[in-house]
Enzyme design. Structure first.
Site, PDB file in Angstrom:
ATOM      1  N   ARG A   1       1.000  -1.295   0.159  1.00  0.00           N
ATOM      2  CA  ARG A   1      -0.134   0.061  -0.210  1.00  0.00           C
ATOM      3  C   ARG A   1       0.818   1.181  -0.017  1.00  0.00           C
ATOM      4  NH1 ARG A   1      -2.553  -3.666   2.913  1.00  0.00           N
ATOM      5  NH2 ARG A   1      -1.585  -2.942   4.802  1.00  0.00           N
TER       6      ARG A   1
ATOM      7  N   GLU B 139       5.397 -10.341  15.795  1.00  0.00           N
ATOM      8  CA  GLU B 139       5.090 -10.689  17.088  1.00  0.00           C
ATOM      9  C   GLU B 139       5.537 -12.366  17.107  1.00  0.00           C
ATOM     10  OE1 GLU B 139       0.814 -11.301  19.401  1.00  0.00           O
ATOM     11  OE2 GLU B 139       0.935 -10.700  17.487  1.00  0.00           O
TER      12      GLU B 139
HETATM   13  P1  AMP Z   1       4.469  -2.134  11.851  1.00  0.00           P
HETATM   14  O1  AMP Z   1       5.431  -2.893  11.157  1.00  0.00           O
HETATM   15  O2  AMP Z   1       3.886  -2.774  12.880  1.00  0.00           O
HETATM   16  O3  AMP Z   1       4.334  -0.694  12.235  1.00  0.00           O
HETATM   17  O4  AMP Z   1       3.219  -2.294  10.917  1.00  0.00           O
HETATM   18  C1  AMP Z   1       3.248  -1.755   9.534  1.00  0.00           C
HETATM   19  C2  AMP Z   1       2.796  -2.275   8.376  1.00  0.00           C
HETATM   20  O5  AMP Z   1       1.632  -2.961   8.620  1.00  0.00           O
HETATM   21  C3  AMP Z   1       2.244  -1.236   7.307  1.00  0.00           C
HETATM   22  O6  AMP Z   1       2.983  -1.424   6.327  1.00  0.00           O
HETATM   23  C4  AMP Z   1       0.736  -1.386   7.224  1.00  0.00           C
HETATM   24  O7  AMP Z   1       0.288  -1.467   6.222  1.00  0.00           O
HETATM   25  C5  AMP Z   1       0.408  -2.841   8.007  1.00  0.00           C
HETATM   26  N1  AMP Z   1      -0.519  -2.533   9.168  1.00  0.00           N
HETATM   27  C6  AMP Z   1      -0.247  -2.830  10.565  1.00  0.00           C
HETATM   28  N2  AMP Z   1      -1.163  -2.655  11.123  1.00  0.00           N
HETATM   29  C7  AMP Z   1      -2.258  -2.446  10.507  1.00  0.00           C
HETATM   30  C8  AMP Z   1      -3.517  -2.068  10.538  1.00  0.00           C
HETATM   31  N3  AMP Z   1      -4.204  -2.219  11.865  1.00  0.00           N
HETATM   32  N4  AMP Z   1      -4.357  -1.800   9.620  1.00  0.00           N
HETATM   33  C9  AMP Z   1      -3.946  -1.523   8.328  1.00  0.00           C
HETATM   34  N5  AMP Z   1      -2.452  -2.152   8.070  1.00  0.00           N
HETATM   35  C10 AMP Z   1      -1.846  -2.370   9.119  1.00  0.00           C
END
Ligand code: AMP
Length: 171
Positions: free
Chosen positions: A59, A96
């Site tokens: 995205r 996780e």
């Molecule tokens: P993080 O590494 O935990 O910061 O997760 C970020 C990535 O996961 C991004 O590329 C987002 O597209 C996706 N992502 C994580 N949580 C969500 C959520 N609640 N809704 C949509 N996309 C998410």
């Protein structure tokens, strides 16, 4: 920004139980919503000499390419492992359960570049941290990281304390 928030669809328990997924397809499908999304991502960074915008699969690609065009910058993809055809630099990060990794072409950026990293959501920050590390390892100047959505309760900024972070919509 409330009218942009109103166009984001919240999908409970996707992709797994307990996750509330922020679905931006409903926002991007709306002509005014898409334009204002790119406006909001770009505004804090206009006129600051950015010449490369890095988007994180998948995205992030949609948003970063439009931001790059708006800034008059080039677009550089960071992809999941094995997708980029030429030689790459990789960076692993903890999930996780287990690990994941991201790759960038090793000739996509260099010391002369001023870079903006773009993604849709800042959650725990692991993805963004890995992307930032790749930009830094290639010797570029990291201008900032820009997100459409920041899930503040997951404290992703704590992993990016050395980075200027902007987010348009906070939850
Ligand atoms: P993080 O590494 O935990 O910061 O997760 C970020 C990535 O996961 C991004 O590329 C987002 O597209 C996706 N992502 C994580 N949580 C969500 C959520 N609640 N809704 C949509 N996309 C998410």
């Amino acid at each position: 920004m409330e009218h942009l928030k109103a166009r984001i669809r919240h999908v409970p328990d996707f992709p797994k139980p307990g996750i509330l997924f922020y679905d931006i397809t409903t926002l991007l499908a709306d002509p005014a919503g898409f334009r204002e999304t790119i406006d909001a991502l770009t505004a804090p960074h206009a006129g600051q000499g950015i010449d490369r915008v890095v988007g994180i699969e998948s995205r992030g690609f949609i948003l970063a390419s439009a931001v790059a065009d708006r800034l008059g910058a080039g677009f550089v993809p960071i992809r999941k492992p094995g997708k980029l055809p030429s030689t790459t630099l990789g960076e692993s990060y903890a999930l996780e359960y287990g690990t994941d990794s991201l790759e960038i072409h090793d000739d996509a950026l260099g010391p002369g570049h001023r870079v903006l990293v773009v993604d849709d959501v800042l959650a725990t920050g692991g993805t963004a941290r890995a992307a930032v590390n790749l930009v830094q390892r290639l010797g570029s100047t990291l201008h900032a990281a820009a997100f459409l959505i920041e899930l503040e309760f997951l404290k992703g900024r704590d992993k990016l304390t050395d980075v200027a972070v902007t987010s348009a919509l906070r939850y």
